[in-house]
Design an enzyme around this catalytic site. Structure first.
Site, short mmCIF file in Angstrom:
data_model
loop_
_atom_site.label_atom_id
_atom_site.label_comp_id
_atom_site.label_asym_id
_atom_site.label_seq_id
_atom_site.Cartn_x
_atom_site.Cartn_y
_atom_site.Cartn_z
N LYS A 188 1.55 3.54 -1.13
CA LYS A 188 2.93 4.01 -1.29
C LYS A 188 3.86 2.82 -1.48
O LYS A 188 4.70 2.80 -2.36
CB LYS A 188 3.33 4.85 -0.08
CG LYS A 188 4.74 5.39 -0.19
CD LYS A 188 5.11 6.35 0.91
CE LYS A 188 6.57 6.73 0.74
NZ LYS A 188 7.06 7.59 1.80
N GLU A 194 -4.17 -5.00 3.55
CA GLU A 194 -5.58 -4.63 3.35
C GLU A 194 -5.82 -4.20 1.90
O GLU A 194 -6.76 -4.64 1.25
CB GLU A 194 -5.96 -3.45 4.27
CG GLU A 194 -5.99 -3.77 5.75
CD GLU A 194 -4.66 -3.51 6.43
OE1 GLU A 194 -3.60 -3.56 5.75
OE2 GLU A 194 -4.67 -3.26 7.66
N GLY A 247 3.21 8.99 3.63
CA GLY A 247 1.84 8.51 3.37
C GLY A 247 0.78 9.51 3.80
O GLY A 247 -0.13 9.85 3.05
N ARG A 248 0.90 10.02 5.03
CA ARG A 248 -0.15 10.92 5.54
C ARG A 248 -0.01 12.34 5.01
O ARG A 248 -0.77 13.22 5.38
CB ARG A 248 -0.18 10.88 7.07
CG ARG A 248 1.13 11.21 7.74
CD ARG A 248 1.12 10.83 9.22
NE ARG A 248 2.45 10.94 9.80
CZ ARG A 248 3.37 9.99 9.75
NH1 ARG A 248 3.12 8.85 9.13
NH2 ARG A 248 4.55 10.16 10.32
N GLU A 333 -0.15 9.92 14.19
CA GLU A 333 0.90 9.10 13.59
C GLU A 333 2.20 9.91 13.49
O GLU A 333 3.29 9.37 13.53
CB GLU A 333 0.46 8.59 12.20
CG GLU A 333 1.27 7.39 11.74
CD GLU A 333 0.65 6.64 10.56
OE1 GLU A 333 -0.09 5.67 10.77
OE2 GLU A 333 0.92 7.03 9.41
N HIS A 364 -24.97 17.55 20.88
CA HIS A 364 -26.00 16.72 21.51
C HIS A 364 -25.45 15.37 21.93
O HIS A 364 -26.21 14.45 22.22
CB HIS A 364 -27.18 16.56 20.54
CG HIS A 364 -27.78 17.88 20.18
ND1 HIS A 364 -28.79 18.46 20.91
CD2 HIS A 364 -27.47 18.77 19.19
CE1 HIS A 364 -29.10 19.64 20.37
NE2 HIS A 364 -28.30 19.84 19.34
N LYS A 475 1.22 -5.31 12.91
CA LYS A 475 1.16 -5.88 11.55
C LYS A 475 1.93 -7.19 11.52
O LYS A 475 1.48 -8.19 10.95
CB LYS A 475 1.82 -4.94 10.53
CG LYS A 475 1.03 -3.72 10.15
CD LYS A 475 1.77 -2.98 9.01
CE LYS A 475 1.28 -1.56 8.85
NZ LYS A 475 2.07 -0.76 7.92
O1 F6P Z 1 0.33 1.42 8.83
C1 F6P Z 1 0.52 2.78 8.70
C2 F6P Z 1 0.81 3.17 7.28
O2 F6P Z 1 2.13 2.87 6.97
C3 F6P Z 1 0.51 4.65 7.08
O3 F6P Z 1 1.53 5.47 7.46
C4 F6P Z 1 0.20 4.69 5.62
O4 F6P Z 1 -0.45 5.87 5.27
C5 F6P Z 1 -0.64 3.45 5.49
O5 F6P Z 1 -0.04 2.51 6.36
C6 F6P Z 1 -0.77 2.89 4.11
O6 F6P Z 1 0.48 2.55 3.57
P1 F6P Z 1 0.63 2.33 2.02
O7 F6P Z 1 0.30 3.59 1.33
O8 F6P Z 1 2.07 1.93 1.81
O9 F6P Z 1 -0.31 1.22 1.61
#
Ligand code: F6P
Length: 503
Positions: A188, A194, A247-248, A333, A364, A475
């Protein structure tokens, strides 16, 4: 005033499930089957402790918190995320909401459809695989939908990579040929470390394999198109979505591109339509018939009145194995917050911890504690009537009977006949969702149901379910370590950094 409501809820009599089932109308009252585009889904909340008294108190809290007003605000595109001054317009992606936002979403979908169809029809040469790079909401939804819906094959093989640990990306590389692979960079913000680090490494992998124009193989899925352009993606391969899609909650936007590519556009549209049907139910059904409110009321009863700190979700269907992971982000979240939307201390439990697994495996491993442990853990079971496999029907029959047996065992328990270790206290709650079939539309309905359930949980507590500031501090500290090493840290952290050789 609301505190009185919660106190009332806590003070209500607590009949056992067995006592509640003495009422012959109970099953009808608490079990609703919705006819949805992918087939019916039965929502059975009868094995929970919801009764008229509980529902009445929760309905009055809902009225006091103006949850139906919040719902109206959600669907009409008003600001429901006050800390970021934003609407939350995931439903507009499915065609339900504020007219302008729906139009914008449809235009973005058309663009997405065009690119997906161009790839599928060979405009980018032979494309066998897509490595989808994203994290959190930019990965969990695509991973779930692709895993659930492509067991019988996909038009393009999708590999979702989220973790910064290079082992994750290497695993995708091992399964793909760089010459026939495209990359989807899903973020987003288009700044997430990452995702950007993994994307750079994937480009290197292509370069090293002699792919002439690696950037020409990248599709960006983002609400920050300028950043994607700056990073090197051509504007024609940027699939934008609105800032107002969290995002979620973004699987319905261009973040769902790998799903559209793997399934084809028709199935992706069915997925959106399944979600839209649940939107309509949530928006239109009266409170007492509304499966979303009922589920959220169950959640709140256990978290607030019985102080349950966790809730568990078990999918008795291998295809839904990633659903608990998806729900963890969605619920924790969204509602794992200690202050209300106006910054006041919440003063009561927020969202419980969501956890779970897949049945029958989990039986199990962790069910011992559910049946005989000291914690009270409300459980959701999800099952599908039509088998996903073509093996001996015994497989599916045993799978389903185990699912229903667990709910029955949790509820009825077994008396102590002189051996306490072999006794089961029973009276342990569970809800069961039984889908006729698992297909794109059903999955859409199920996910939308959980999104709205999360929203009602948040609205009842006065929480803003749409921000996530709790992820920022860690972060920022990781960034500081990258730039300044161990300097200024506590003794334990400094020593760990030193021991790992990154101090
Ligand atoms: O660190 C949490 C977060 O902001 C989530 O809410 C989001 O889905 C994820 O990181 C990834 O963010 P982005 O889509 O901006 O890379």
């Amino acid at each position: 005033m609301t505190e009185t409501g919660w106190s009332k809820l806590e003070a209500l009599p607590r009949p056992t499930l067995e006592e509640l089932f003495a009422d012959p109308r109970r099953l009808d009252a608490l079990c609703t089957t919705l006819d949805l585009p992918g087939g019916a889904i039965r929502f059975d909340w009868s094995k929970t402790h919801l009764d008229n008294a509980v529902l009445e108190v929760l309905s009055s809290i809902s009225a006091e918190m103006d949850v139906e007003g919040r719902r109206e605000a959600l669907f009409t595109g008003e600001i429901v995320n006050p800390t970021e001054r934003r609407a939350a317009e995931h439903t507009a992606q499915r065609g339900i909401g504020n007219g302008e936002s729906v139009e914008r979403a449809m235009a973005n979908h058309e663009r997405m459809r065009g690119l997906a169809e161009a790839i599928l029809s060979g405009d980018f040469g032979e494309v066998k695989s897509l490595i989808h790079i994203g994290i959190g909401g930019s990965a969990l939804g695509p991973a779930l939908a692709v895993d659930a819906l492509t067991r019988d094959g996909a038009r393009v093989d999708v590999h979702v990579v989220s973790n910064i640990d290079g082992c994750a990306l290497e695993q995708a590389f091992a399964a793909c040929d760089p010459a026939t692979t495209m990359l989807a960079v899903a973020s987003k913000t288009f700044t997430t470390i990452e995702t950007m680090t993994n994307a750079e490494s994937a480009l290197d992998w292509m370069r090293q394999a002699g792919v002439g124009d690696p950037y020409g193989r990248v599709v960006a899925l983002t609400a920050s198109p300028d950043k994607a352009i700056e990073w090197g993606v051509d504007e024609t391969r940027i699939l934008p979505f609105s800032e107002t899609v969290g995002g979620r909650y973004s699987l319905w936007s261009s973040i769902g591109f790998p799903v559209a590519l793997a399934l084809g556009w028709e199935d992706f549209s069915a997925f959106l339509e399944g979600a839209a049907a649940m939107d309509r139910h949530f928006y239109e059904a009266a409170l007492y018939e509304n499966v979303v409110f009922r589920a959220a009321f169950g959640d709140l009863y256990y978290a607030q009145a019985r102080r349950c700190e966790t809730r568990a979700v078990f999918a008795y269907d291998e295809r839904l194995a990633l659903l608990p992971d998806y729900l963890q982000q969605l619920e924790m979240e969204s509602n794992g917050k200690r202050v209300t939307a106006d910054g006041k201390p919440l003063g009561r439990p927020s969202a419980p911890v969501t956890w779970g697994g897949v049945g029958t495996d989990a039986q199990h491993a962790v069910f011992q504690l559910l049946h005989q442990g000291t914690h009270l853990i409300p459980v959701d079971f999800l099952a599908v009537k039509a088998a996903g496999d073509v093996l001996d029907p015994a497989h599916h029959r045993i799978l389903l009977s185990n699912c229903f047996a667990q709910g029955a065992a949790l509820m009825s328990g077994k008396a102590d006949d002189g051996d306490a270790a072999r006794a089961y206290p029973g009276d342990r709650p569970s809800a069961t969702m039984l889908c006729d079939d698992l297909n794109p539309a059903t999955l859409g309905s199920l996910i939308a149901f959980h999104e709205h359930r999360t929203f009602v949980n948040g609205a009842m507590l006065g929480i803003n379910s749409f921000d996530q500031f709790g992820v920022e501090l860690g972060k920022a500290i990781a960034k500081r370590i990258e730039s300044d090493g161990a300097e200024g840290f506590d003794a334990s952290t400094a020593a760990l950094l030193d021991a790992a050789g990154i101090g």
